[in-house]
Write a protein that holds these residues in place. Structure first.
Motif: not given
Length: 340
Positions: A34-35, A48, A51, A54, A65, A67, A70-72
């Protein structure tokens, strides 16, 4: 009784996201799928997003974003003149634009299903104010279309009402009113449910939510509901949809997360008062004794979060006790998960 599940099986199936206090390696490996969804300026993880979601979508301007981490992150440009209401409106607008773009994207069926499931109802997303703002307090950051809540894995709240009858002191027998969900419903069609249930949209209190749902779904007089309804607490769980940890699939939303708090109410109905289907949500109501409800429950015929509400009802009314249920303590603890 043809029993295929235990009460603890049902609770674990509903609350099936790994615990960080369990096997840390399993928990960390699961989070890698998950992001983390955040809003700029606030440290809290608000949800969350899988992946594969996204990576299959090009987010519009206003999103970061990352990568690597892994944060949005939702970052609409805010000015010094923006107050909380203006900032919330900007975030909500960008979220709506994003979701509508997703619904037009053909990369995955989860995107196109957004248009089909669109409810025109919003769920709130709260956080606490940054420490720099002084005393921390909860604030409403933005609103999100209800059908996208699990896609973003945000914390949602809902209400559930158990209606029951109880024979006078001669026997004390309890019977429960059980609803059969419409077979045309988008979620859990044809499964068993409580007398009334629903999500709490932005700005609605638990009491007003349960009154509204009961009048709409069960056709009970509003005065009867307000005079007799009783708040009996809240249940919380963290559910993973259609995962290897889940015993059933859910509309192909593989790995979507649903952390949720359900506010629980009950209403004892007198003789001659009975719920009746009032909208397209419910197909039929049954008045079943405890043994009939148990059989359906342990066969897995209930919608999962309604099943745990029935289990909670059984605990409060002495049907499930430490004396007759070996997993009593674990069941009670798992019905009240801390969600952060």
């Amino acid at each position: 009784m043809a029993q295929t599940k235990t009460y603890l099986d049902i609770v674990k199936e509903c609350d099936n996201f790994p615990y960080p206090t369990g096997n840390q390696a399993i928990y960390n490996s699961y989070l890698k799928n998950y992001y983390a969804f955040k809003v700029a300026g606030y440290p809290q993880v608000l949800g969350h997003v899988p992946n594969y979601i996204v990576r299959a979508f090009t987010f519009p301007d206003g999103w970061i974003v990352n990568h690597e981490s892994q944060e949005l992150i939702l970052t609409p440009a805010l000015t010094d003149l923006d107050d909380e209401n203006t900032a919330r409106e900007k975030r909500t607008s960008l979220m709506e634009i994003t979701l509508k773009l997703m619904s037009q994207c053909k990369a995955r069926p989860e995107f196109t299903s957004l248009a089909r499931k669109w409810r025109n109802e919003t769920f709130p997303i709260h956080a606490t104010s940054p420490p720099a703002a002084g005393t921390q307090r909860p604030i409403l950051l933005l609103e999100i279309e209800r059908s996208a809540s699990a896609l973003f894995g945000i914390l949602t709240t809902g209400v559930q009402l158990t209606c029951y009858t109880q024979h006078p002191a001669a026997t004390g027998e309890i019977k429960l009113w059980i609803a059969r969900r419409s077979r045309q419903k988008q979620t859990y069609p044809g499964m068993l449910d409580n007398a009334a249930a629903g999500g709490l949209e932005t700005g609605m209190s638990a009491l007003e939510g349960v009154v509204r749902e009961t009048v709409e779904e069960a056709s009970l007089d509003e005065r009867v509901v307000r005079m007799g309804v009783r708040s009996t607490g809240a249940l919380s769980y963290f559910h993973v949809k259609s995962s290897p940890l889940s015993g059933r699939g859910d509309e192909g939303e593989v790995g979507f997360l649903q952390p949720e708090v359900e506010y629980i109410f009950e209403l004892q109905l007198g003789e001659g008062i009975r719920p009746r289907p009032g909208d397209s949500e419910v197909e039929e109501f049954y008045l079943w004794n405890v043994e009939e409800v148990k059989e359906a429950l342990l066969r897995g015929e209930f919608k999962l979060n309604s099943a745990i509400v029935v289990i909670d009802f059984f605990i409060r009314h002495g049907v499930i006790t430490p004396e007759n249920e070996g997993d009593y303590t674990e069941i009670v603890c798992r019905l009240h998960r801390r969600l952060g």
